[in-house]
Design an enzyme around this catalytic site. Sequence first.
Site, PDB file in Angstrom:
ATOM      1  N   LYS A  22      66.017  36.833  27.742  1.00 28.48           N
ATOM      2  CA  LYS A  22      67.767  36.690  27.266  1.00 28.48           C
ATOM      3  C   LYS A  22      67.281  36.760  26.031  1.00 28.48           C
ATOM      4  CE  LYS A  22      69.193  32.355  27.263  1.00 28.48           C
ATOM      5  NZ  LYS A  22      69.728  31.856  26.096  1.00 28.48           N
ATOM      6  N   ASN A  23      66.678  35.929  25.371  1.00 26.33           N
ATOM      7  CA  ASN A  23      66.774  35.679  23.862  1.00 26.33           C
ATOM      8  C   ASN A  23      66.209  36.662  23.211  1.00 26.33           C
ATOM      9  OD1 ASN A  23      67.794  33.285  24.369  1.00 26.33           O
ATOM     10  ND2 ASN A  23      65.997  32.029  24.089  1.00 26.33           N
ATOM     11  N   ARG A  93      76.201  30.423  22.086  1.00 28.41           N
ATOM     12  CA  ARG A  93      76.071  30.257  20.501  1.00 28.41           C
ATOM     13  C   ARG A  93      75.295  31.421  19.940  1.00 28.41           C
ATOM     14  NH1 ARG A  93      75.605  26.055  17.876  1.00 28.41           N
ATOM     15  NH2 ARG A  93      74.184  27.049  16.589  1.00 28.41           N
ATOM     16  N   CYS A 117      76.228  21.419  20.587  1.00 30.30           N
ATOM     17  CA  CYS A 117      75.985  21.569  21.713  1.00 30.30           C
ATOM     18  C   CYS A 117      74.943  20.475  22.149  1.00 30.30           C
ATOM     19  CB  CYS A 117      75.361  22.761  21.927  1.00 30.30           C
ATOM     20  SG  CYS A 117      73.630  23.112  21.980  1.00 30.30           S
ATOM     21  N   ARG A 122      73.212  22.064  15.913  1.00 29.39           N
ATOM     22  CA  ARG A 122      72.852  23.431  15.636  1.00 29.39           C
ATOM     23  C   ARG A 122      73.461  24.094  14.546  1.00 29.39           C
ATOM     24  NH1 ARG A 122      71.894  26.274  21.544  1.00 29.39           N
ATOM     25  NH2 ARG A 122      70.632  27.523  19.805  1.00 29.39           N
ATOM     26  N   PRO A 123      73.286  23.919  13.284  1.00 34.78           N
ATOM     27  CA  PRO A 123      73.691  24.387  12.286  1.00 34.78           C
ATOM     28  C   PRO A 123      73.506  25.859  11.917  1.00 34.78           C
ATOM     29  CG  PRO A 123      72.041  23.241  11.392  1.00 34.78           C
ATOM     30  CD  PRO A 123      72.087  23.027  12.886  1.00 34.78           C
ATOM     31  N   ILE A 124      74.203  26.611  11.145  1.00 32.95           N
ATOM     32  CA  ILE A 124      73.711  28.084  10.860  1.00 32.95           C
ATOM     33  C   ILE A 124      73.658  28.243   9.322  1.00 32.95           C
ATOM     34  CG2 ILE A 124      74.454  28.958  12.961  1.00 32.95           C
ATOM     35  CD1 ILE A 124      77.042  29.988  11.271  1.00 32.95           C
ATOM     36  N   ASP A 309      62.031  25.318  24.559  1.00 33.50           N
ATOM     37  CA  ASP A 309      62.810  26.056  25.963  1.00 33.50           C
ATOM     38  C   ASP A 309      62.002  25.656  27.207  1.00 33.50           C
ATOM     39  OD1 ASP A 309      64.784  26.629  24.220  1.00 33.50           O
ATOM     40  OD2 ASP A 309      64.271  28.726  24.292  1.00 33.50           O
ATOM     41  N   VAL A 331      61.542  20.776  17.482  1.00 28.89           N
ATOM     42  CA  VAL A 331      62.488  21.752  17.067  1.00 28.89           C
ATOM     43  C   VAL A 331      64.064  21.290  17.570  1.00 28.89           C
ATOM     44  CG1 VAL A 331      63.404  24.257  17.489  1.00 28.89           C
ATOM     45  CG2 VAL A 331      60.804  23.623  17.786  1.00 28.89           C
ATOM     46  N   ARG A 401      73.571  30.824  33.144  1.00 27.61           N
ATOM     47  CA  ARG A 401      73.712  31.460  31.640  1.00 27.61           C
ATOM     48  C   ARG A 401      72.303  31.966  31.122  1.00 27.61           C
ATOM     49  NH1 ARG A 401      74.844  27.828  27.088  1.00 27.61           N
ATOM     50  NH2 ARG A 401      74.007  29.591  25.882  1.00 27.61           N
TER      51      ARG A 401
HETATM   52  N1  EPU Z   1      68.583  25.101  12.084  1.00 26.20           N
HETATM   53  C1  EPU Z   1      68.689  24.789  10.849  1.00 26.20           C
HETATM   54  N2  EPU Z   1      69.679  25.648  10.324  1.00 26.20           N
HETATM   55  C2  EPU Z   1      70.094  26.901  10.696  1.00 26.20           C
HETATM   56  C3  EPU Z   1      69.428  27.457  11.771  1.00 26.20           C
HETATM   57  C4  EPU Z   1      68.800  26.337  12.538  1.00 26.20           C
HETATM   58  O1  EPU Z   1      68.646  23.627  10.490  1.00 26.20           O
HETATM   59  O2  EPU Z   1      70.654  27.607   9.940  1.00 26.20           O
HETATM   60  C5  EPU Z   1      67.447  24.124  12.937  1.00 26.20           C
HETATM   61  C6  EPU Z   1      68.205  23.940  14.396  1.00 26.20           C
HETATM   62  O3  EPU Z   1      69.121  22.934  14.380  1.00 26.20           O
HETATM   63  C7  EPU Z   1      66.943  23.568  15.264  1.00 26.20           C
HETATM   64  C8  EPU Z   1      65.733  24.510  14.346  1.00 26.20           C
HETATM   65  O4  EPU Z   1      66.426  24.740  13.070  1.00 26.20           O
HETATM   66  O5  EPU Z   1      66.356  22.270  14.914  1.00 26.20           O
HETATM   67  C9  EPU Z   1      65.393  25.795  15.338  1.00 26.20           C
HETATM   68  O6  EPU Z   1      66.915  26.434  15.578  1.00 26.20           O
HETATM   69  P1  EPU Z   1      67.045  27.964  15.687  1.00 26.20           P
HETATM   70  O7  EPU Z   1      67.915  28.502  14.871  1.00 26.20           O
HETATM   71  O8  EPU Z   1      65.640  28.468  15.679  1.00 26.20           O
HETATM   72  O9  EPU Z   1      67.355  28.348  17.217  1.00 26.20           O
HETATM   73  P2  EPU Z   1      68.429  29.501  17.774  1.00 26.20           P
HETATM   74  O10 EPU Z   1      68.280  30.504  16.986  1.00 26.20           O
HETATM   75  O11 EPU Z   1      70.011  28.842  17.543  1.00 26.20           O
HETATM   76  C10 EPU Z   1      67.120  30.171  19.844  1.00 26.20           C
HETATM   77  C11 EPU Z   1      67.351  30.405  21.031  1.00 26.20           C
HETATM   78  C12 EPU Z   1      67.281  29.135  21.683  1.00 26.20           C
HETATM   79  C13 EPU Z   1      65.735  28.317  21.352  1.00 26.20           C
HETATM   80  C14 EPU Z   1      65.723  28.091  19.896  1.00 26.20           C
HETATM   81  C15 EPU Z   1      64.465  27.571  19.328  1.00 26.20           C
HETATM   82  C16 EPU Z   1      68.438  32.628  21.401  1.00 26.20           C
HETATM   83  C17 EPU Z   1      69.741  33.104  21.717  1.00 26.20           C
HETATM   84  N3  EPU Z   1      68.493  31.205  21.284  1.00 26.20           N
HETATM   85  O12 EPU Z   1      68.245  29.493  19.236  1.00 26.20           O
HETATM   86  O13 EPU Z   1      66.937  29.352  23.007  1.00 26.20           O
HETATM   87  O14 EPU Z   1      65.888  27.056  21.846  1.00 26.20           O
HETATM   88  O15 EPU Z   1      65.740  29.500  19.199  1.00 26.20           O
HETATM   89  O16 EPU Z   1      63.224  28.474  19.843  1.00 26.20           O
HETATM   90  O17 EPU Z   1      67.505  33.066  21.018  1.00 26.20           O
HETATM   91  C18 EPU Z   1      67.843  28.569  25.312  1.00 26.20           C
HETATM   92  O18 EPU Z   1      67.235  29.957  25.860  1.00 26.20           O
HETATM   93  O19 EPU Z   1      67.805  27.713  26.270  1.00 26.20           O
HETATM   94  C19 EPU Z   1      67.886  28.309  23.985  1.00 26.20           C
HETATM   95  C20 EPU Z   1      68.558  27.067  23.474  1.00 26.20           C
END
Ligand code: EPU
Length: 461
Positions: A22-23, A93, A117, A122-124, A309, A331, A401
């Site tokens: 999925k990811n 997301r 969530c 989950r900031p970006i 995960d 994480v 999902r």
């Molecule tokens: N973070 C920040 N700033 C950002 C982005 C992230 O501080 O701009 C922090 C997050 O809050 C978190 C950490 O960095 O503490 C890692 O977040 P990341 O951005 O890597 O997560 P993501 O890209 O939103 C993906 C997977 C998640 C998985 C995480 C970590 C996808 C679609 N989602 O999320 O998958 O848990 O990486 O490996 O790829 C799941 O499949 O159940 C799932 C939640």
Amino acid sequence: MDMFVIRGGTPLAGTVTINGAKNAALPIMAAALASSGPSVLQDVPDLVDVRTLCKLLSELGMNVNRDASGDLRLEVVDDRPHAADYELVRTMRASVCVLGPLLARRGRACISLPGGCNIGDRPIDLHLKGLAALGADIRVERGYVIAEAGRLRGARIYLGGPFGSTVTGTCNIMVAAALARGKTTIESAACEPEVVDLGNYLNNMGARISGLGTPFLEIDGVEELTGTTHRIVPDRIEAATLMIAAAVTNGDVELKNVRSQHLTAVLEKLSEIGVKIANVGENRLRITTSGELRAADCIALPYPGIPTDVQAQLMSLLACTPGISVITDKVFPDRFMHAAELARMGAMIRREGPSAIINGAGQLSGAAVMASDLRASAALVIAGLSAQGDSAIRRIYHLDRGYERLERKLRQLGAHIERVEDRADTFPHSLRLDQPQTAAELTGPHWSHPIANTTSQKRSA
Ligand code: EPU
């Protein structure tokens, strides 16, 4: 709304095939927006998040079709739309993955901010910082990120954050930089196999990305990305989930289409716990147990560590493994909603900041529990498979999902699991308090868990 009704206690046995990840599928599908030719994606799992993204991509001017063989065909037919609405983004997301591709190819993106969530903040901010470094003008208005740019230009970008790198952030920046003018370097890039899979897909379309799988990426921007045919990397999280389900039920399960090199940390930890894992052919693993499992400490970290995960599923395994285990999530330090539901099944878990201390019971007891997020749902299913008696896992839309009909695979392995509509008349009789139950039935012959004993005393009082 559907729920699972599970009768626990059957050792899983047989062979199942793991789907594409999925990811990996989600960012790759989104990246197709940045290309000028058609793409064919193979092994894209048929799950709710994929269908949600198909809908969003259609709204963004793509033709999206699954053909009879299951391949997903994607082609941009209208490159004017640039907005991703709140109604879709709030349900998934990963919609944020369209930000980089839209900006790079159409010069404008307007994406609803995803918000928080159940697994924590989950900031970006790192996505936005990276895109700004590539020359985008970014502002947040009325809950939307509005990003605009002429041709992006290469830059040096550091993507480290307080909890490591960012997976989807690296994906967004990688796609945007692939079409930027000049060279981009990304330091502290995410190394997850799904990010590598996206990089391979982009390179097959003409991108020039090197360093994939390391924290240091070099990207030489190109004028255009063509389409390609790409097979999605196997889902290491689905594989780990089924391995843990096999272990917790004392099963004997063979998994096909697994890349063990993507699961090193999980395989090491499962071996330490006492699970036997054997390579039985190309991309095939056999999971068995012999004798007692042992408590262990686990820390979820960015790749190549134990994935966050898989943290919840490991908690279910350790909750029924005698001894004290500590699980820490570095994480998503708040990702512990499943702990309270596992406690309803007799697990003894105490939360201490980003850690959970688990006093492993010999066996859990079936109960009605509520899924709070995708991996928490998988953890509750695992607990239900091992527990004594019936369990009802409610709100499994979370599970749908990210797992393609998990119950079918589990049934194929002999599990007693049914998907039913969540109604009063489908709720398992054995879980109704008004059903006459003797203390012996509630406690069972080898049931000696203190919480369960308290419950049975209360009920029979
Ligand atoms: N973070 C920040 N700033 C950002 C982005 C992230 O501080 O701009 C922090 C997050 O809050 C978190 C950490 O960095 O503490 C890692 O977040 P990341 O951005 O890597 O997560 P993501 O890209 O939103 C993906 C997977 C998640 C998985 C995480 C970590 C996808 C679609 N989602 O999320 O998958 O848990 O990486 O490996 O790829 C799941 O499949 O159940 C799932 C939640």
